[in-house]
Design a protein around this motif. Structure first.
Motif, PDB file in Angstrom:
ATOM      1  N   SER A 336       0.805  -1.226   0.000  1.00 54.99           N
ATOM      2  CA  SER A 336       0.000   0.000   0.000  1.00 54.99           C
ATOM      3  C   SER A 336       0.845   1.286   0.000  1.00 54.99           C
ATOM      4  CB  SER A 336      -0.945   0.011   1.207  1.00 54.99           C
ATOM      5  OG  SER A 336      -0.208  -0.143   2.376  1.00 54.99           O
ATOM      6  N   GLU A 337       2.130   1.163   0.251  1.00 57.71           N
ATOM      7  CA  GLU A 337       2.960   2.368   0.415  1.00 57.71           C
ATOM      8  C   GLU A 337       2.858   3.371  -0.753  1.00 57.71           C
ATOM      9  OE1 GLU A 337       6.020   5.097   0.524  1.00 57.71           O
ATOM     10  OE2 GLU A 337       6.118   3.467  -0.930  1.00 57.71           O
ATOM     11  N   PRO A 338       2.920   2.916  -2.024  1.00 54.76           N
ATOM     12  CA  PRO A 338       2.852   3.914  -3.106  1.00 54.76           C
ATOM     13  C   PRO A 338       1.538   4.702  -3.124  1.00 54.76           C
ATOM     14  CG  PRO A 338       3.511   1.770  -3.964  1.00 54.76           C
ATOM     15  CD  PRO A 338       3.099   1.556  -2.551  1.00 54.76           C
ATOM     16  N   PHE A 339       0.471   4.104  -2.574  1.00 51.49           N
ATOM     17  CA  PHE A 339      -0.835   4.768  -2.599  1.00 51.49           C
ATOM     18  C   PHE A 339      -0.913   5.947  -1.629  1.00 51.49           C
ATOM     19  CE2 PHE A 339      -1.602   0.703  -4.524  1.00 51.49           C
ATOM     20  CZ  PHE A 339      -2.519   0.955  -5.526  1.00 51.49           C
ATOM     21  N   THR A 340       0.164   6.131  -0.872  1.00 49.97           N
ATOM     22  CA  THR A 340       0.198   7.286   0.043  1.00 49.97           C
ATOM     23  C   THR A 340       0.013   8.578  -0.736  1.00 49.97           C
ATOM     24  OG1 THR A 340       2.020   6.048   1.000  1.00 49.97           O
ATOM     25  CG2 THR A 340       1.515   8.123   2.032  1.00 49.97           C
ATOM     26  N   MET A 341       0.462   8.567  -1.997  1.00 57.14           N
ATOM     27  CA  MET A 341       0.345   9.816  -2.770  1.00 57.14           C
ATOM     28  C   MET A 341      -1.121  10.224  -2.959  1.00 57.14           C
ATOM     29  SD  MET A 341       1.445   8.900  -6.685  1.00 57.14           S
ATOM     30  CE  MET A 341       0.837  10.402  -7.394  1.00 57.14           C
ATOM     31  N   PHE A 342      -2.031   9.244  -3.038  1.00 53.15           N
ATOM     32  CA  PHE A 342      -3.448   9.587  -3.149  1.00 53.15           C
ATOM     33  C   PHE A 342      -3.974  10.151  -1.823  1.00 53.15           C
ATOM     34  CE2 PHE A 342      -4.005   6.250  -6.703  1.00 53.15           C
ATOM     35  CZ  PHE A 342      -3.627   7.179  -7.651  1.00 53.15           C
ATOM     36  N   VAL A 343      -3.478   9.586  -0.721  1.00 53.42           N
ATOM     37  CA  VAL A 343      -3.904  10.091   0.597  1.00 53.42           C
ATOM     38  C   VAL A 343      -3.373  11.520   0.782  1.00 53.42           C
ATOM     39  CG1 VAL A 343      -3.806   9.713   3.087  1.00 53.42           C
ATOM     40  CG2 VAL A 343      -3.956   7.766   1.541  1.00 53.42           C
ATOM     41  N   ASP A 344      -2.129  11.741   0.351  1.00 57.45           N
ATOM     42  CA  ASP A 344      -1.554  13.093   0.412  1.00 57.45           C
ATOM     43  C   ASP A 344      -2.409  14.072  -0.384  1.00 57.45           C
ATOM     44  OD1 ASP A 344       0.570  12.635   1.991  1.00 57.45           O
ATOM     45  OD2 ASP A 344       2.008  12.286   0.380  1.00 57.45           O
ATOM     46  N   LEU A 345      -2.863  13.585  -1.533  1.00 53.31           N
ATOM     47  CA  LEU A 345      -3.655  14.428  -2.430  1.00 53.31           C
ATOM     48  C   LEU A 345      -4.931  14.896  -1.737  1.00 53.31           C
ATOM     49  CD1 LEU A 345      -3.348  15.125  -5.495  1.00 53.31           C
ATOM     50  CD2 LEU A 345      -4.927  13.272  -5.959  1.00 53.31           C
ATOM     51  N   TYR A 346      -5.547  13.996  -0.987  1.00 56.27           N
ATOM     52  CA  TYR A 346      -6.800  14.331  -0.296  1.00 56.27           C
ATOM     53  C   TYR A 346      -6.520  15.102   0.983  1.00 56.27           C
ATOM     54  CZ  TYR A 346     -11.579  13.543   1.360  1.00 56.27           C
ATOM     55  OH  TYR A 346     -12.872  13.711   1.789  1.00 56.27           O
ATOM     56  N   GLY A 347      -5.427  14.766   1.620  1.00 58.00           N
ATOM     57  CA  GLY A 347      -5.088  15.378   2.915  1.00 58.00           C
ATOM     58  C   GLY A 347      -4.752  14.271   3.897  1.00 58.00           C
ATOM     59  N   LEU A 348      -3.669  14.439   4.638  1.00 61.16           N
ATOM     60  CA  LEU A 348      -3.257  13.402   5.585  1.00 61.16           C
ATOM     61  C   LEU A 348      -4.294  13.258   6.702  1.00 61.16           C
ATOM     62  CD1 LEU A 348       0.514  14.312   5.730  1.00 61.16           C
ATOM     63  CD2 LEU A 348      -0.429  12.121   5.012  1.00 61.16           C
ATOM     64  N   PRO A 349      -4.302  12.137   7.415  1.00 58.93           N
ATOM     65  CA  PRO A 349      -5.320  11.953   8.458  1.00 58.93           C
ATOM     66  C   PRO A 349      -5.303  13.062   9.506  1.00 58.93           C
ATOM     67  CG  PRO A 349      -4.084   9.931   8.089  1.00 58.93           C
ATOM     68  CD  PRO A 349      -3.408  10.975   7.300  1.00 58.93           C
ATOM     69  N   GLY A 350      -6.463  13.555   9.813  1.00 56.45           N
ATOM     70  CA  GLY A 350      -6.584  14.568  10.858  1.00 56.45           C
ATOM     71  C   GLY A 350      -6.827  13.880  12.190  1.00 56.45           C
ATOM     72  N   ARG A 351      -7.117  14.674  13.210  1.00 55.93           N
ATOM     73  CA  ARG A 351      -7.350  14.101  14.542  1.00 55.93           C
ATOM     74  C   ARG A 351      -8.567  13.161  14.492  1.00 55.93           C
ATOM     75  NH1 ARG A 351      -7.055  17.314  20.184  1.00 55.93           N
ATOM     76  NH2 ARG A 351      -4.880  17.238  19.644  1.00 55.93           N
ATOM     77  N   GLY A 352      -8.432  11.966  15.014  1.00 60.35           N
ATOM     78  CA  GLY A 352      -9.551  11.016  15.043  1.00 60.35           C
ATOM     79  C   GLY A 352      -9.683  10.198  13.773  1.00 60.35           C
ATOM     80  N   ASP A 353      -8.781  10.408  12.815  1.00 59.19           N
ATOM     81  CA  ASP A 353      -8.864   9.642  11.574  1.00 59.19           C
ATOM     82  C   ASP A 353      -8.028   8.378  11.649  1.00 59.19           C
ATOM     83  OD1 ASP A 353     -10.563  10.933   9.838  1.00 59.19           O
ATOM     84  OD2 ASP A 353      -9.065  12.412   9.247  1.00 59.19           O
ATOM     85  N   VAL A 354      -8.397   7.407  10.801  1.00 59.96           N
ATOM     86  CA  VAL A 354      -7.550   6.221  10.665  1.00 59.96           C
ATOM     87  C   VAL A 354      -6.631   6.444   9.459  1.00 59.96           C
ATOM     88  CG1 VAL A 354      -9.148   4.557  11.625  1.00 59.96           C
ATOM     89  CG2 VAL A 354      -9.325   5.187   9.218  1.00 59.96           C
TER      90      VAL A 354
END
Lengths: 654, 356
Positions: A336-354
């Motif tokens: 799953s590591e390369p898919f971090t770029m999609f999470v970055d695109l949306y925004g990294l997890p905020g407080r209370g997020d998984v």
């Protein structure tokens, strides 16, 4: 397993006399995310008084030497250089700068001459590019005319259009070329009218181009002469550069060490602006991944200053009561590591997020494979992904690699290879499989229903994640009463069972069923806010008037209902793309049959076209499904990234 | 049908807004102001702003201020044609208003030269508009008398308008009267050309506001610099075209009676008092412009109102017109800065020349 690194709030304190050493140690560790202590601890936005960085000047000089000589400076071991000798380093750099200044100035002057010659050649080329055949004249003779004044230059398009205004004047403009909106050519005027002509030319912003005296002969001769002169100057420039490179190269080892030392001192000094200094003591604050705590403490143990001026490092967990926003560092598995770029695109997890990366990676790969299932095209994607990811080091390449494999798997299930839907049939037949349930064109209804089914499962997983996270955070409102909480899930599943159950043999309905599993969850969602407040121990409170509450929550619930329908139906596109892929490839094959001998060409071009267009579309559509239909149910984003302080040896100071 | 489409040319509207996104920002002006010479400023505009294309071929070292100014002004017209041709709006009369304005400006320029006896109109002549104007601009630049002027423009609609201004016994042409006649006609035609669009209220209101602002600025100048009386000023003001007030669909910021009171004010102070009590005065206060010199404050207000109108505009003609006004102001700002650099004005002084 994907998770988010637990961060520890960290304070480092010590005597101001060892601040630089401490900051250097922190930077070198690459483990510490630094925050602005002045702003945080004093509540002031004013940072520590900014001192001029004493290492900027020598670094600039090094950067200039590197640029002129073409010798690239790199990180080198400089542990043996004491901090106290940076003054001596600066002097050494000054000396080298002075000794190379003569060659540098020679390089500059050759560069200027080259630029001038190239510019003249460009201008003369306009004459040659016009009607060179009719220009069989000698420049020397032209400029030696006694009764005619000659000017060479250019007009802007606007001035050129104004020339008819001067039709009664006794000068003529002979145009030889047009470039970038400028008209190039000669002006010829009788000597007696030269002064007036020059005035008019000035009004028209005629840009005169001086042809150097050494340009002799006709245009071809002049061009040849200039090319020779340019070649000679280029050789001279290369010689000077080689001389410079040799001169600097002799000291390359030392320069790399000086650069590394100065850069580390420079970058460390820059961090001072975030440090709180008061009464001879300093305080640095920031965050440290809990797993790195031990390693971080170790870096101070070996430091030279640790015995005389020990530095204290205190860490603690960040609690909900803290007014702190820890940075986010994701910990992901290899897949799953390369898919971090999609999470970055949306925004990294905020407080209370998984950390959503694993779920995103699996569902994205799965959906892409379903929508773009083709054994041959998937293989091409895999190769492209390997090339982009491993050779070109583009992160997206590693995602494409995974998508390629998924596409191949589903392509095998569909029996599709580069659009040939029957190519794998003999293989299956030899295995005794005579019927492929997902053979796309043959089973349109199955494909569409399956797509919706996949959507329902994914939405339910997203809801489940939301419920688990809500329970873990003791956010009862989110876990139990929200539209993506338990109430929402019961409502969604019950409604689906009521609507679709009879067709798959599950009878669902009746008054009790509707009241308990449809109406009650809906009512709980309607009362989401006051019930959440009640769970927090603040009583059943309604903000504003009852009328406003009913109106706003009614529309909110209506939106939830619409959301369930649209989110689910949105997944029909998964089936849609399965069909469109098969459809487009059947068009390609039909065209290839019409093309006769050119059939292989059509198949190749068709495949490239479909892969490019559809691959892109499917990629975007799956991302859309992730962000809109799934993330909206369990994820908020908005976290800030973990950026450890470090020394950037790749950045030059210019 | 064609007009309806031209009133809702969404692609053009999107294009204009995209172009507006590339406008010069305060930091661009700060960079420009910090340039030490015209060449450096030209190079900056060429390398770092949306003026790269019109300045493509320039050589930063040798460029003359006038030449740079001329290229920038041309950029305005080029942009105009680029937008109009995007969806083929050129044959809808409203969209050719810039050509009509150029015609009016050049006739007035010509009259100024006839009256002064200095004939250098060719220097600033926008000759690239010659393909679009209804008379030959180069021929106009050669005009030396009223009769010659009539020969050039006589067969156009301007001929009929100008013939009553023939000077007697070789005297001067009444420039203010000609200007009033031409500008009144221009605005009248402009406003009428918007009536074909289904949703023209926003633009019409803006144009009427624009006329108000022009009149107030001119009236202030006449009052302060020439101490003119109420009647005299009123006679020189562009009349706001009549409209059917019974429908009550247009917002009018100031009544003619209030304007007349302002024109009739005995002195500058009374004029300013009446102005500050009007809607325009209140707007100036709201925008924090009261500390500025009055003319500058009025010009700034006009610019900000245009910016506001652009932001709120939801029809293509309104977006088009307000955008062109904003672009014109931007180019004028750049030209002022370049003049400031050329004449080595202090940085602080150059900053005050920018209308924002």
């Amino acid at each position: 397993m994907a998770s988010i690194e637990r961060m520890l709030y960290t304070e480092i304190q010590g005597s101001e006399s060892v601040l630089d050493e401490t900051l250097y140690a922190i930077s070198r560790s690459g483990l510490f995310h630094m925050e602005d202590a002045t702003a945080r601890l004093t509540g002031s936005n004013r940072r520590q008084e900014r001192l001029e960085n004493p290492y900027t000047r020598p670094l600039k000089q090094l950067s200039e030497i590197s640029a002129v000589s073409g010798v690239k400076l790199a990180q080198a071991d400089c542990a043996d250089i004491p901090d106290s000798s940076t003054g001596a380093i600066s002097e050494e750099i000054e000396r080298l700068n002075a000794s190379t200044s003569e060659i540098a100035s020679a390089i500059r002057s050759v560069e200027e001459e080259l630029e001038r010659l190239r510019s003249v050649l460009e201008q003369i080329s306009h004459i040659a590019g016009g009607s060179a055949d009719s220009l069989d004249f000698d420049f020397e003779q032209l400029f030696a005319c006694k009764n005619i004044k000659t000017r060479y230059g250019r007009f802007t398009a606007e001035s050129y259009e104004k020339l008819p205004y001067y039709a009664d004047k006794s000068f003529i403009f002979t145009e030889y070329g047009k470039d970038n909106g400028y008209y190039y050519g000669f002006i010829f005027a009788p000597l007696s009218e030269a002064e007036e002509t020059d005035e008019i030319l000035s009004d028209l912003y005629f840009e005169r181009i001086h042809i150097p005296e050494y340009v002799r002969g006709n245009v071809s001769d002049a061009v040849a002469h200039l090319k020779d002169a340019i070649a000679a100057e280029e050789k001279s420039l290369n010689d000077e550069r080689a001389k410079m490179a040799a001169c600097v190269g002799e000291h390359k080892g030392d320069l790399d060490r000086y650069f590394s030392k100065l850069k580390s001192m420079h970058d460390t000094f820059e961090l001072r602006s975030k440090v709180l200094i008061t009464g001879g003591r300093f305080k640095v604050i920031g965050f440290l991944p809990a797993s790195d705590e031990k390693a971080f403490r170790e870096i101070f143990k070996g430091a030279a200053f640790e015995e005389s001026e020990p530095v204290s490092v205190s860490t603690r967990r960040v609690t909900d009561k803290d007014d702190l926003e820890p940075p986010v560092k994701l910990r992901n598995g290899k897949f799953s590591e390369p898919f971090t770029m999609f999470v970055d695109l949306y925004g990294l997890p905020g407080r209370g997020d998984v950390n959503p990366t694993t779920f995103l990676a699996i569902s994205y790969t799965l959906l892409f494979g379903i929508m773009f299932g083709d054994l041959g095209q998937g293989f091409v994607l895999l190769l492209a992904g390997i090339f982009l990811g491993h050779v070109k080091k583009i992160k997206l390449g590693r995602i494409i690699e995974r998508l390629g494999v998924s596409s191949m798997i589903f392509g095998t299930l569909y029996g599709s290879v580069f659009g040939f839907e029957e190519l794998l049939d003999p293989v299956y037949e030899s295995l005794g499989i005579t019927f492929l349930p997902f053979k796309t064109i043959a089973n349109i209804t199955t494909v569409l229903y399956t797509a919706i089914g996949i959507g329902v499962v994914l939405i339910l997983i997203a809801m489940l994640i939301n419920i688990i996270k809500g329970l873990a955070e003791k956010d009862w409102g989110r876990a139990l009463f929200s539209n993506s909480g338990l109430a929402g899930m019961v409502f969604f599943v019950s409604l689906l069972l009521m609507l679709l159950g009879p067709s798959i043999g599950i009878p669902a309905g009746g008054t009790a069923y509707v009241l308990l599993l449809i109406i009650l969850p809906l009512l709980l969602m309607f009362l989401h806010e006051p019930l959440s407040e009640l769970c927090r121990g603040k009583g059943f409170r309604i903000e504003g008037s009852v009328g406003d509450f009913i109106a706003s929550n009614f529309f909110e619930c209506f939106e939830y209902l619409l959301g369930y329908a649209t989110n689910t139906l949105s997944f029909v596109r998964v089936g849609g793309f399965v069909l469109s892929h098969a459809g487009m490839m059947s068009v390609v094959l039909a065209l290839s049959r019409m093309a006769g001998n050119a059939s292989p060409v059509v198949i190749v071009i068709g495949n490239i076209f479909v892969m490019g267009l559809e691959g892109l579309l499917v990629g975007i559509q799956v991302l859309r499904l992730q962000f809109y239909e799934l993330f909206s149910r369990y994820y908020t984003g908005g976290g800030k990234p973990f950026v450890p302080v470090s020394i950037n040896y790749d950045e030059m100071i210019s | 049908m064609k007009e309806q489409r031209a009133g809702r040319a969404n692609a053009t509207m999107a294009k204009i807004r995209a172009i507006y996104g590339k406008r010069l920002r305060p930091e661009d002006f700060a960079q420009l102001i910090s340039c030490t010479g015209v060449g450096e400023a030209a190079q900056y505009l060429k390398d770092s702003t949306h003026y790269a294309k019109p300045l493509e071929g320039i050589s930063g070292e040798n460029i003359h201020r006038g030449q740079l100014e001329s290229l920038l002004r041309r950029a305005y017209y080029e942009r105009y044609f680029e937008i109009v041709s995007f969806e083929g709006l050129g044959d809808v009369p409203f969209y050719s208003y810039i050509t009509r304005k150029t015609e009016v400006d050049q006739i007035l320029e010509c009259i100024t030269h006839i009256n002064s006896g200095v004939f250098d109109q060719i220097v600033t002549l926008p000759v690239y508009m010659n393909r679009h104007t209804r008379f030959d601009l180069v021929a106009l630049a050669k005009v030396r008398s009223f009769d010659e002027l009539m020969q050039v423009v006589g067969k156009t609609r301007y001929g009929d308008m100008l013939k009553r201004f023939r000077p007697r016994d070789g005297g001067r042409i009444d420039y203010p009267a000609v200007e009033l006649a031409l500008r009144t006609d221009y605005f009248d035609k402009l406003i009428h050309s918007t009536y074909v669009f289904p949703d023209n209220v926003q633009l019409e209101e803006f144009l009427r506001e624009r006329i108000d602002m022009i009149n107030i600025i001119n009236a202030y100048r006449m009052k302060v610099h020439f101490s003119m009386g109420g009647e005299e000023i009123r006679a020189r003001m562009i009349p706001v075209p009549e409209y059917d007030s019974s429908t009550d669909r247009l917002i009018q910021h100031i009544t003619q009676r209030k304007l007349d009171e302002m024109y009739a004010a005995p002195d500058r102070e009374s004029f300013l008092r009446l102005l500050s009590a009007s809607w325009y005065g209140r707007e100036m206060e709201r925008e924090g412009l009261t500390q500025m010199p009055t003319e500058r404050a009025l010009e700034t207000l006009q610019h900000r109102r245009t910016r506001h109108a652009f932001a709120m505009a939801n029809s293509t003609p309104a977006v088009f017109f307000t955008f062109n006004s904003l672009l014109e102001t931007e180019i004028n700002n750049v030209i002022r800065v370049i003049e400031g650099i050329r004449y080595s004005l202090p940085v602080e002084e150059i900053s005050t020349l920018i209308i924002d």
